[in-house]
Each structure stands twice: as structure tokens, then as C-alpha cells.
Motif scaffolding. Structure first.
Motif, short mmCIF file in Angstrom:
data_model
loop_
_atom_site.label_atom_id
_atom_site.label_comp_id
_atom_site.label_asym_id
_atom_site.label_seq_id
_atom_site.Cartn_x
_atom_site.Cartn_y
_atom_site.Cartn_z
N GLU A 36 23.31 76.78 33.29
CA GLU A 36 23.39 76.74 34.86
C GLU A 36 21.99 76.38 35.18
O GLU A 36 21.85 75.61 36.21
N ILE A 39 20.88 72.81 34.65
CA ILE A 39 21.71 71.86 35.81
C ILE A 39 20.78 72.04 36.88
O ILE A 39 20.39 70.85 37.77
N GLU A 133 24.29 63.26 35.55
CA GLU A 133 25.75 63.24 35.21
C GLU A 133 25.73 63.43 33.57
O GLU A 133 27.08 64.21 33.41
N LYS A 136 25.50 67.35 32.96
CA LYS A 136 26.45 68.04 33.58
C LYS A 136 27.63 68.06 32.87
O LYS A 136 28.59 69.03 32.67
N LYS A 137 27.91 66.99 32.31
CA LYS A 137 29.11 66.72 31.28
C LYS A 137 29.05 67.71 29.94
O LYS A 137 29.85 68.38 29.78
N ASP A 140 28.99 71.20 30.88
CA ASP A 140 30.39 71.72 31.23
C ASP A 140 31.06 71.65 29.79
O ASP A 140 32.15 72.95 29.78
N GLU A 141 31.20 70.93 28.86
CA GLU A 141 31.69 71.25 27.37
C GLU A 141 31.18 72.26 26.82
O GLU A 141 31.97 73.25 26.23
N LYS A 143 29.85 75.24 28.25
CA LYS A 143 30.48 76.18 29.18
C LYS A 143 31.96 76.63 28.52
O LYS A 143 32.38 77.66 28.53
N LYS A 144 32.67 75.45 28.41
CA LYS A 144 34.31 75.71 27.85
C LYS A 144 34.13 76.19 26.71
O LYS A 144 34.94 76.96 26.48
N GLU A 147 33.25 79.78 26.90
CA GLU A 147 34.55 80.73 27.62
C GLU A 147 35.64 80.77 26.34
O GLU A 147 36.44 81.74 26.46
#
Length: 245
Positions: A36, A39, A133, A136-137, A140-141, A143-144, A147
Motif C-alpha cells: 500500500e 501505491i 495503473e 495497482k493491478k 492488488d493481485e 494482496k489477494k 489474503e
């Protein structure tokens, strides 16, 4: 191997694994925070480039107005030449026009520089936007995935806790209480292997007679130095030869 000792060894393995998994869980939020922050850094860079463009656009308009004013001034001075009566006044006016035109040339060069910087900054902004962009993509991947990893680890821990309960029920209460105290005292390591006469918990030497008794694995023994439960893993042929000799 005695049943109690075997249960203690299994319990230690489970607890060590739980501790290791919990340590991984503690790292995951830190990794997410780092992502984060990346970002935020890109967002900040993007905003800085936008501010540069706004300032350059402002400078461009101001410079264009300055050039327009100078041109207007030159135009008015040139119109005055027809009204000049003496040669001296005429030469002075021409000199004034010449100086203003030199200043005009400098301001036009400054405007070109502003336009160049504006163009370069716009390119940088487009690159940062594209990079933002993409990043961030990617983040996000990531981070997933983190998780997903956290959920898997939590599931593993729950399964291990169930196995742990079964082992505790098999262990006499006095051994379990002692095990708990040793776990607290030695930061999660209560049962350790003895290897080459060395306790693998405190790494101090075990007396030879005690070592021979521990190798049988038929009774519960403790390290005389750190107090941990000890066991022997019969797998080193070289050590066997040394003991026999």
C-alpha cells in the motif's frame, strides 16, 4: 520409545509449527502495508507531476501575456516614428525599440523552454499514470495472494489445534503442566533432541551416563542445564560407532 515421550515429541512438533505459522501471519499485514505504501508513493509522484503541469500552464499563460504586451508596446513605438521631428529623437526611439525587441526575443525563448518542459512533464505524467495503473493491478493481485495465504495458514492452525487437543488428552496432566512451564520459560521449545552428547536446546554437554540412558528412549529425562525434555533420534551411524568405542 515410551508413549509419554513420543506424545511430548509430537506435541512439540505441532506447537513449533503453530508458532512458525503465527509468525508468518504477523508478517502478512506488514507485507500488505508495504504494498500500500508503494501505491501511495506512485500516487504522490503522479500528483507532483500534475502540479508541475498546472504551474507550467500558468507560467505559459503569463509569459504569453508578457510577450503580447511587449509586441503591443513595440507596435505603439513604431507608430510614433512618423511623429518624430528630429534625428536625435528618432535614433533614441529606434534604440528603445531595439532594446525592447531584444527583451522580446529572450521572453520568446523562455516561452519555448516552458513549452518544452510542459511537453516533457506531460510525457512523464502519462508514463506515471500508466505505471500507476499497472502497479495497482500487480499489487492488488499480490494482496489477494497474501489474503489467500492468510486464510490457508489460519485453516492449518485450526487443524493443528485439533490435533493438539487429542495429544493433550493422551498425556498425563503432570507432564503437560511441566511442558507448558518449559514452553513459557524457553520461548516455545520444551522438547529437544540430544545429538553427539549435546542438548539441542541449550547446546551444553550431556553427561555420558545420562546420554546412554536417554538413547534408550524408554523414560522421561531432562537436560541438567536447561531442564528441557530430551530424546534421542537414532540415525547417526558414526555416532553409534563412537559410543561403542
Amino acid at each position: 520409545m515410551s508413549e509419554e515421550l513420543n506424545t511430548l515429541i509430537k506435541l512439540q512438533k505441532i506447537d513449533s509449527l503453530i508458532i512458525s505459522l503465527k509468525q508468518k501471519l504477523e508478517i502478512i499485514p506488514l507485507e500488505i502495508k508495504k504494498l500500500e505504501e508503494k501505491i501511495q508513493e506512485i500516487d504522490k509522484q503522479f500528483e507532483n507531476e500534475k502540479k508541475k503541469i498546472i504551474n507550467l500552464e500558468k507560467n505559459k499563460k503569463e509569459k504569453e501575456r508578457e510577450i503580447e504586451d511587449i509586441n503591443e508596446k513595440i507596435k505603439k513605438l513604431k507608430e510614433k516614428t512618423s511623429q518624430i521631428k528630429t534625428n536625435k529623437e528618432y535614433q533614441a526611439l529606434l534604440k528603445e525599440i531595439e532594446l525592447i525587441e531584444e527583451n522580446l526575443k529572450k521572453e520568446e525563448e523562455n516561452l519555448l523552454l516552458i513549452l518544452y518542459n510542459l511537453d516533457e512533464t506531460q510525457k512523464n505524467l502519462n508514463e506515471v499514470k500508466s505505471n500507476l495503473e499497472l502497479k495497482k493491478k500487480e499489487i492488488d493481485e499480490q494482496k489477494k495472494e497474501l489474503e489467500k495465504e492468510r486464510n490457508i495458514i489460519n485453516q492449518k492452525i485450526e487443524t493443528l489445534k485439533e490435533d493438539r487437543k487429542k495429544l493433550i488428552n493422551e498425556l498425563p496432566s503432570e507432564f503437560y503442566e511441566e511442558y507448558r512451564e518449559l514452553m513459557k520459560k524457553h520461548k516455545g521449545l520444551a522438547v529437544v533432541e540430544v545429538k553427539n552428547f549435546i542438548c539441542q536446546g541449550c547446546f551444553l554437554h550431556i553427561p555420558p551416563q545420562l546420554y546412554v540412558e536417554i538413547k534408550i528412549n524408554q523414560s522421561i529425562y531432562h537436560c541438567p542445564q536447561c531442564g528441557r525434555f530430551l530424546y534421542y533420534k537414532p540415525e547417526e551411524k558414526l555416532e553409534e560407532a563412537q559410543v561403542q568405542s
